[in-house]
Write a protein that holds these residues in place. Structure first.
Motif, mmCIF file in Angstrom:
data_model
loop_
_atom_site.group_PDB
_atom_site.id
_atom_site.type_symbol
_atom_site.label_atom_id
_atom_site.label_comp_id
_atom_site.label_asym_id
_atom_site.label_seq_id
_atom_site.Cartn_x
_atom_site.Cartn_y
_atom_site.Cartn_z
ATOM 1 N N ARG A 1 48.082 31.768 37.634
ATOM 2 C CA ARG A 1 48.631 31.031 38.782
ATOM 3 C C ARG A 1 48.172 31.661 40.092
ATOM 4 O O ARG A 1 48.965 31.928 40.995
ATOM 5 C CB ARG A 1 50.152 30.960 38.697
ATOM 6 N N SER A 2 46.889 31.904 40.177
ATOM 7 C CA SER A 2 46.212 32.416 41.385
ATOM 8 C C SER A 2 46.502 33.885 41.692
ATOM 9 O O SER A 2 46.003 34.414 42.677
ATOM 10 C CB SER A 2 46.571 31.574 42.622
ATOM 11 N N LYS A 3 47.268 34.560 40.869
ATOM 12 C CA LYS A 3 47.529 35.988 41.050
ATOM 13 C C LYS A 3 46.629 36.783 40.112
ATOM 14 O O LYS A 3 46.610 36.543 38.914
ATOM 15 C CB LYS A 3 48.995 36.312 40.748
ATOM 16 N N GLN A 4 45.880 37.738 40.674
ATOM 17 C CA GLN A 4 45.034 38.564 39.830
ATOM 18 C C GLN A 4 45.900 39.507 39.003
ATOM 19 O O GLN A 4 46.707 40.268 39.543
ATOM 20 C CB GLN A 4 44.052 39.377 40.670
ATOM 21 N N VAL A 5 45.734 39.473 37.680
ATOM 22 C CA VAL A 5 46.607 40.253 36.805
ATOM 23 C C VAL A 5 45.856 41.183 35.870
ATOM 24 O O VAL A 5 46.455 42.094 35.282
ATOM 25 C CB VAL A 5 47.505 39.326 35.964
ATOM 26 N N ALA A 6 44.543 40.985 35.685
ATOM 27 C CA ALA A 6 43.838 41.793 34.696
ATOM 28 C C ALA A 6 42.337 41.811 34.965
ATOM 29 O O ALA A 6 41.818 41.036 35.781
ATOM 30 C CB ALA A 6 44.116 41.252 33.288
ATOM 31 N N LYS A 7 41.660 42.719 34.260
ATOM 32 C CA LYS A 7 40.201 42.807 34.263
ATOM 33 C C LYS A 7 39.705 42.521 32.852
ATOM 34 O O LYS A 7 40.318 42.936 31.858
ATOM 35 C CB LYS A 7 39.740 44.205 34.677
ATOM 36 N N LEU A 8 38.592 41.812 32.759
ATOM 37 C CA LEU A 8 37.991 41.489 31.475
ATOM 38 C C LEU A 8 36.543 41.966 31.488
ATOM 39 O O LEU A 8 35.789 41.638 32.403
ATOM 40 C CB LEU A 8 38.044 39.974 31.224
ATOM 41 N N TYR A 9 36.160 42.743 30.490
ATOM 42 C CA TYR A 9 34.806 43.278 30.465
ATOM 43 C C TYR A 9 34.428 43.667 29.043
ATOM 44 O O TYR A 9 35.262 43.656 28.123
ATOM 45 C CB TYR A 9 34.691 44.482 31.391
ATOM 46 N N LEU B 1 49.975 34.187 25.011
ATOM 47 C CA LEU B 1 51.174 34.493 24.248
ATOM 48 C C LEU B 1 50.922 35.636 23.267
ATOM 49 O O LEU B 1 51.825 36.422 22.972
ATOM 50 C CB LEU B 1 51.618 33.252 23.466
ATOM 51 N N ALA B 2 49.690 35.722 22.783
ATOM 52 C CA ALA B 2 49.339 36.756 21.810
ATOM 53 C C ALA B 2 48.951 38.075 22.454
ATOM 54 O O ALA B 2 48.722 39.061 21.743
ATOM 55 C CB ALA B 2 48.197 36.259 20.928
ATOM 56 N N MET B 3 48.874 38.118 23.789
ATOM 57 C CA MET B 3 48.490 39.352 24.488
ATOM 58 C C MET B 3 49.454 39.609 25.648
ATOM 59 O O MET B 3 49.121 39.392 26.811
ATOM 60 C CB MET B 3 47.050 39.246 25.006
ATOM 61 N N PRO B 4 50.677 40.060 25.351
ATOM 62 C CA PRO B 4 51.647 40.336 26.413
ATOM 63 C C PRO B 4 51.192 41.477 27.307
ATOM 64 O O PRO B 4 50.304 42.267 26.937
ATOM 65 C CB PRO B 4 52.916 40.698 25.639
ATOM 66 N N VAL B 5 51.800 41.562 28.470
ATOM 67 C CA VAL B 5 51.463 42.620 29.423
ATOM 68 C C VAL B 5 51.857 43.974 28.829
ATOM 69 O O VAL B 5 52.967 44.148 28.322
ATOM 70 C CB VAL B 5 52.185 42.393 30.767
ATOM 71 N N ARG B 6 50.948 44.933 28.897
ATOM 72 C CA ARG B 6 51.221 46.294 28.423
ATOM 73 C C ARG B 6 50.258 47.260 29.098
ATOM 74 O O ARG B 6 49.268 46.848 29.715
ATOM 75 C CB ARG B 6 51.082 46.377 26.906
ATOM 76 N N GLU B 7 50.548 48.566 28.984
ATOM 77 C CA GLU B 7 49.703 49.574 29.627
ATOM 78 C C GLU B 7 48.373 49.734 28.903
ATOM 79 O O GLU B 7 47.318 49.862 29.546
ATOM 80 C CB GLU B 7 50.430 50.919 29.665
ATOM 81 N N GLN B 8 48.406 49.740 27.571
ATOM 82 C CA GLN B 8 47.164 49.918 26.832
ATOM 83 C C GLN B 8 46.315 48.648 26.925
ATOM 84 O O GLN B 8 46.836 47.544 26.899
ATOM 85 C CB GLN B 8 47.437 50.193 25.347
ATOM 86 N N TYR C 1 45.323 44.954 31.760
ATOM 87 C CA TYR C 1 46.228 44.456 32.790
ATOM 88 C C TYR C 1 46.294 45.440 33.956
ATOM 89 O O TYR C 1 46.198 46.673 33.766
ATOM 90 C CB TYR C 1 47.634 44.254 32.219
ATOM 91 N N LEU C 2 46.458 44.902 35.156
ATOM 92 C CA LEU C 2 46.600 45.744 36.343
ATOM 93 C C LEU C 2 47.992 46.370 36.380
ATOM 94 O O LEU C 2 48.946 45.822 35.806
ATOM 95 C CB LEU C 2 46.366 44.900 37.602
ATOM 96 N N PRO C 3 48.151 47.499 37.055
ATOM 97 C CA PRO C 3 49.451 48.190 37.073
ATOM 98 C C PRO C 3 50.601 47.338 37.605
ATOM 99 O O PRO C 3 51.747 47.529 37.202
ATOM 100 C CB PRO C 3 49.178 49.405 37.981
ATOM 101 N N ASP C 4 50.314 46.398 38.516
ATOM 102 C CA ASP C 4 51.396 45.608 39.102
ATOM 103 C C ASP C 4 51.636 44.284 38.376
ATOM 104 O O ASP C 4 52.398 43.435 38.858
ATOM 105 C CB ASP C 4 51.101 45.328 40.585
ATOM 106 N N ALA C 5 51.025 44.098 37.208
ATOM 107 C CA ALA C 5 51.241 42.863 36.451
ATOM 108 C C ALA C 5 52.660 42.832 35.909
ATOM 109 O O ALA C 5 53.115 43.777 35.255
ATOM 110 C CB ALA C 5 50.232 42.758 35.318
ATOM 111 N N ALA C 6 53.374 41.736 36.169
ATOM 112 C CA ALA C 6 54.753 41.568 35.684
ATOM 113 C C ALA C 6 54.735 40.999 34.267
ATOM 114 O O ALA C 6 53.729 40.425 33.839
ATOM 115 C CB ALA C 6 55.517 40.640 36.620
ATOM 116 N N PRO C 7 55.845 41.123 33.525
ATOM 117 C CA PRO C 7 55.887 40.588 32.157
ATOM 118 C C PRO C 7 55.524 39.108 32.071
ATOM 119 O O PRO C 7 54.892 38.675 31.098
ATOM 120 C CB PRO C 7 57.339 40.835 31.738
#
Length: 443
Positions: free
Chosen positions: A8-16, A38-45, A26-32
């Motif tokens: 929804r227009s908010k940057q939440v992650a990097k893909l590479y 659905l298969a890849m929830p927000v997490r530190e790893q 996921y970026l540090p400020d990504a909210a749940p």
């Protein structure tokens, strides 16, 4: 190459890509609620996937006709990997997730298309091919010619004239193997839609029957993508080319895991209606990419409105194709009691309710079948596809209503006779023996 992932227009992650793995971090400020899948929830790893791009990101990559056009138009920008293709088209795809090259904001200005003109125009293959090239830079999966477009703003129509409710659509065309696909899909979708028992994607057919304009259900009233969309193929961790591999049981298990408990029974019935419709109208193209979930959060996950219902048996090339997904270990149009057993054991739909659903669909097929015949009287070019559609529906009703073929259940026999339709043509059969090379000499 590093891509930015936006929800929804908010940057939440990097893909590479990292050696032989693809990585989503996921970026540090990504909210749940900023989860990409659905298969890849927000997490530190970071999330990792071996060798190929994550199935979620592959679900909307162009295929077939559109992919060939993109390769021709943007070949120098592609390095042969799905990551470079995603970088090109991921900024304006289906659903709330957008993917762009690092540092680039999502959003592609798409030149508005006059939808009403398209519906009334003579849509030749050449004209439609030109439109596909014009609007090629969008991520739409599928092998038939289609693209995403924005409707031009129209003045208020006089009262009583139909207007399109949204300004974003998926526009589908016909090809040589599926002539008048717009006509076919419009009336096939109508068999289920007129019952008003489950949501069905809203669509409109062009006057020549070659084009179908489908309203997107992933956008809000302003045309902004706000719903997440994930098909069962991706949720099963499969690449798009394996969309026919799963069983219906596997599709249900993959999707039910994310449906809230209070919605489960309603969604069982939703899937039931979709499956039964395919048997009535003889749609062999209901695969795991045509069964999908949509949501704004994890609390409102449900099946998408039903889409891509086509009477494939109306076309010689596909006339002998079995159902796209097996049920109860069987992939046949004459499932006997196995289909009813699946409804009872897996979907918790008792036999009496199953029988009622079958009858409702068959009665609707008769009503719409007569509409198809009447429409073909006004446009002779549709007569051939109309004839094969109603013959296919007759076959579907006969085998679904009775474990044994019973001609008394062919509800369109009298209408077909009155229209003067001949019998269906024989399906096309390949002369090439499976496993035998065409390069070998004749015996």
């Amino acid at each position: 190459m590093i891509l930015d992932v936006h929800v929804r227009s908010k940057q939440v992650a990097k893909l590479y890509r990292e050696r032989d793995e693809y990585v989503l971090r996921y970026l540090p400020d990504a909210a749940p609620d900023d989860f990409v899948s659905l298969a890849m929830p927000v997490r530190e790893q970071p999330w990792r996937w071996p060798r190929d791009l994550f199935p979620f990101f592959r679900q909307n990559l162009p295929e077939g006709y559109l992919l060939n056009v993109i390769r021709e138009e943007f070949g120098p920008l592609l390095d042969g990997t799905d990551l470079s293709l995603l970088a090109l088209v991921g900024g304006s795809g289906i659903g709330r997730v957008a993917i762009t090259p690092e540092g680039i904001r999502p959003g592609i200005d798409i030149e508005p298309l006059e939808i009403n003109h398209l519906l009334k125009a003579e849509n030749t293959s050449q004209k439609f091919a030109a439109l596909v090239r014009q609007y090629a830079r969008v991520a739409v999966s599928g092998v038939v010619p289609k693209f995403i477009a924005t409707d031009t703003k129209q003045p208020q129509s006089p009262l009583g004239k139909p207007t399109l409710r949204t300004n974003r659509h998926i526009i589908k065309g016909s090809d040589d193997a599926t002539p008048y696909l717009g006509f076919n899909e419009f009336y096939t979708m109508r068999v289920l839609a007129r019952l008003n028992v489950v949501p069905v994607a809203e669509c409109r057919m062009s006057e020549d029957g070659k084009i179908l304009v489908v309203d997107r259900f992933d956008v809000d009233q302003h045309g902004i993508p706000s719903y997440g969309v994930e098909d069962a193929c991706g949720l099963l961790g499969l690449p798009p080319h394996e969309k026919y591999a799963p069983t219906t049981e596997k599709v249900w298990n993959a999707t039910r895991a994310y449906i809230p408990a209070e919605r489960l029974q309603a969604q069982r019935e939703h899937l039931g209606w979709q499956l039964l419709t395919n048997y009535v109208v003889r749609n062999a193209d209901c695969h795991s990419k045509n069964i999908a979930l949509f949501y704004t959060s994890r609390t409102d996950v449900a099946f998408t409105p039903v889409y891509d219902l086509v009477t494939t048996q109306a076309y010689p090339r596909f006339a002998e194709s079995p159902p796209g997904l097996s049920i109860g270990g069987r992939q046949t149009w004459t499932p006997g009691r196995s289909l009813e057993s699946f409804f009872k054991a897996v979907l918790s739909i008792p036999p009496r309710q199953y029988a009622t659903m079958v009858e409702q669909l068959c009665e609707s097929a008769v009503v719409v079948g007569k509409e198809v015949i009447e429409s073909s009287k006004n446009e002779p070019a549709w007569r051939n596809v109309a004839k094969h559609m109603v013959h296919a529906w007759n076959d579907g009703m006969e085998t679904l209503r009775s474990p044994k073929a019973a001609p008394q259940w062919r509800g369109l026999d009298s209408a077909i006779a009155e229209a003067g339709f001949s019998g269906p043509r024989k399906p096309e059969r390949s002369r090439q023996a499976i496993g035998r090379s065409e390069l070998l000499g004749k015996r």
